[in-house]
Design an enzyme around this catalytic site. Structure first.
Site, PDB file in Angstrom:
ATOM      1  N   HIS A 319      73.586  -6.262  33.422  1.00 25.59           N
ATOM      2  CA  HIS A 319      73.873  -4.940  32.849  1.00 25.59           C
ATOM      3  C   HIS A 319      73.753  -4.897  31.328  1.00 25.59           C
ATOM      4  CE1 HIS A 319      76.611  -4.220  36.624  1.00 25.59           C
ATOM      5  NE2 HIS A 319      75.380  -4.606  36.934  1.00 25.59           N
ATOM      6  N   GLU A 412      72.571   6.680  40.019  1.00 23.59           N
ATOM      7  CA  GLU A 412      72.764   8.041  39.517  1.00 23.59           C
ATOM      8  C   GLU A 412      71.598   8.531  38.674  1.00 23.59           C
ATOM      9  OE1 GLU A 412      77.649   7.653  39.068  1.00 23.59           O
ATOM     10  OE2 GLU A 412      76.440   8.270  37.342  1.00 23.59           O
ATOM     11  N   TYR A 422      81.106   9.933  31.996  1.00 19.40           N
ATOM     12  CA  TYR A 422      80.371   9.886  33.259  1.00 19.40           C
ATOM     13  C   TYR A 422      81.039   9.001  34.309  1.00 19.40           C
ATOM     14  CZ  TYR A 422      77.192  12.947  31.030  1.00 19.40           C
ATOM     15  OH  TYR A 422      76.686  14.062  30.424  1.00 19.40           O
TER      16      TYR A 422
END
Length: 545
Positions: A319, A412, A422
């Site tokens: 990530h 998403e 978010y």
């Protein structure tokens, strides 16, 4: 963006539905069942069982076993069904979205054998069952054969027939693409090389002097972007993973001593080998720099745009993000993942799990939403992100769209508004241990989410003239989905979508060339998801059907 507008897509079936590549607009998701949810997403009520990878059966998958115990007796374990039809085929019509599916499992269907499971399953278990069935449906669906050499392949999509034309081969894990004004195409190879395609030919020599990268799992040389005023200033932007400057690895542990006497018959030998383990990976982090390429193909004049504080470097190799985009005012937007440490996403004092907006030199614009807020990183534009890898401007509305990797499912597509949250770290449409909520006031819902995962990466709105049926459509590259996906957009809604192709390997990026053609990266699928493998750059040439 209204939390009541959300689009669910994918391939899945449960008790009366099939979710295909079409898009659906459901009702708002049910309100959070646990108002005492903490900012890190840790539930205060009794936790649901640990989430397993949906779609992987076997003894270690609690949800697969739950399906076997509660569902398979009536519906069967595969496409053949049981005394009731299979849950993995395309025949059910009782619901049209995930909330509807969950409601059927919760409430049952009066007048049928479908009983209510409200007394025996909690909300998270029901959501996991829905994700498992959707994923299994996709797994059981027949897939097109992988085509290792797509050159010359003709693809007939819904609104455009085109031919794949390979521009360059033998590019290892191509990640990012960017054109220079003179027509040269820059390509990043994740292992750390910046390549140049000139006049349709991949130059043998790489750009020398680029930063040394840490390449493992998600890490390596990532995105590349060209300054909109490159002709005047020559700036090129790179993102990459680096190890902590000055880090010294600890010494390797000594090997256990070899036994002096051989073991008795039937006794396993003791010692004599190190087995698994070894020193941990060095701490690493995403870095963003800008520099120039001189006439000798050398990287020069490097300046740091973003480098995190040393304490944020960590040994996790997941990530990192990232993706770049400029706006019309010359601001640079860049997306950073939360480095697989969930708590970063909701922490405004951390730059991780955020989308940032800076001036082209990395300085802070005065009108950023968190400028002047005590303890907040002033470059933050939005927060609550997991692993964003795509940014694109809608040419009609002018809004910024983003793609983001979810956990187990729940990828998403979002519209990014300044200062908005978010939700990652508290809510998710996928399966993540410790996150039982799918909505919470003050947190944005995705415009589109995908279960099973497609791992969306680079995105672009098509604004050229070569594909008239795709005008202003959003093109999404996908890794796990190994596809290029087309989304039709109206305002803040996705009204339809299709996988344009899904048999040429992993797609990291899609951009529009100066010739108005779409260019994509294609990568050979490896034995492991993160494996570095050969790839290529291709463009889509429209043909008359």
């Amino acid at each position: 963006m209204s939390s009541s507008i959300r689009i669910i897509t994918g391939v899945g079936v449960l008790l009366g539905t099939v979710l295909t590549a079409q898009a659906f607009v459901p009702q708002a998701p049910p309100a959070a069942q646990n108002p005492s949810q903490t900012m890190t997403g840790a539930p205060q009520a009794a936790p649901a069982p640990a989430a397993q990878v949906p779609g992987r059966g076997g003894r270690g998958n609690a949800i697969a076993m739950l399906f076997t115990e509660r569902c398979a007796g009536c519906h069967g374990a595969g496409l053949e069904g049981g005394r009731a039809p299979s849950l993995f085929d395309a025949t059910w019509t009782h619901a049209s979205n995930d909330e509807g599916l969950s409601k059927i499992v919760h409430d049952g269907i009066p007048g049928t054998e479908m009983m209510s499971f409200a007394g025996s399953l909690n909300d998270q278990q029901i959501w996991q069952l829905v994700a498992y069935i959707r994923t299994q449906a996709a797994t059981l669906k027949e897939k097109p054969p992988y085509v290792p050499d797509p050159d010359g392949q003709v693809v007939k999509s819904e609104k455009q027939t085109f031919k794949i034309e390979v521009v360059a081969r033998e590019i290892e894990t191509p990640w990012g693409l960017a054109f220079l004004p003179d027509g040269r195409l820059l390509v990043t190879e994740r292992p750390g090389r910046l390549r140049v395609i000139q006049k349709g030919k991949l130059l043998a020599d790489t750009v020398t002097g680029t930063p040394k990268v840490w390449e493992k799992q998600d890490g390596g040389l990532l995105d590349v972007e060209v300054h909109p005023e490159y002709a005047k200033n020559g700036w090129i932007y790179l993102s990459y993973a680096e190890t902590l400057p000055g880090y010294v690895a600890p010494p390797a542990p000594a090997a256990p001593p070899v036994p002096v006497t051989p073991p008795a018959a039937g006794t396993p030998p003791q010692g004599g080998g190190r087995g698994r383990g070894g020193p941990p990976d060095p701490p690493s982090m995403t870095v963003i720099v800008r520099g120039k390429i001189n006439k000798n193909n050398e990287w020069t004049d490097q300046q740091v745009v973003f480098r995190a504080a040393p304490e944020l470097y960590s040994s996790t190799n997941a990530h990192y993000g990232t993706r770049f985009i400029f706006d019309k005012q010359g601001h640079l937007f860049y997306a950073l993942g939360e480095k697989n440490i969930v708590t970063h996403a909701q922490d405004l004092s951390s730059p991780l799990g955020k989308i940032h907006r800076v001036n082209d030199d990395g300085s802070v614009p005065k009108d950023n939403p968190f400028v002047g807020k005590a303890g907040a990183v002033p470059t933050i534009w939005s927060y609550g992100h997991r692993n964003p890898q795509g940014l694109a401007w809608d040419p009609v509305t002018g809004k910024l769209w983003e793609s983001e990797h979810g956990p187990q499912g729940g990828d998403e597509i979002n519209i990014i508004e300044p200062g908005h949250n978010y939700g990652w770290g508290v809510i998710t449409m996928g399966i993540q241990p410790g996150m039982t909520e799918r909505s919470q006031e003050g947190m944005e819902q995705p415009i589109v989410y995908y279960t099973p995962t497609i791992a969306p990466s680079g995105i672009v709105f098509y604004t050229g003239t070569k594909y008239p049926g795709w005008k202003n459509n959003l093109l999404v590259s996908a890794l796990a989905g190994q596809q290029l996906r087309r989304l039709e957009v109206s305002g803040d809604k996705v009204t339809h979508q299709e996988p344009v192709f899904n048999q040429f390997g992993r797609v990291h990026d899609v951009i529009i060339g100066p010739d108005d053609f779409l260019y994509v990266t294609l990568q050979l699928p490896g034995q492991r998801v993160s494996e570095s493998t050969p790839g290529m750059v291709a463009r889509l040439i429209p043909v008359t059907p």
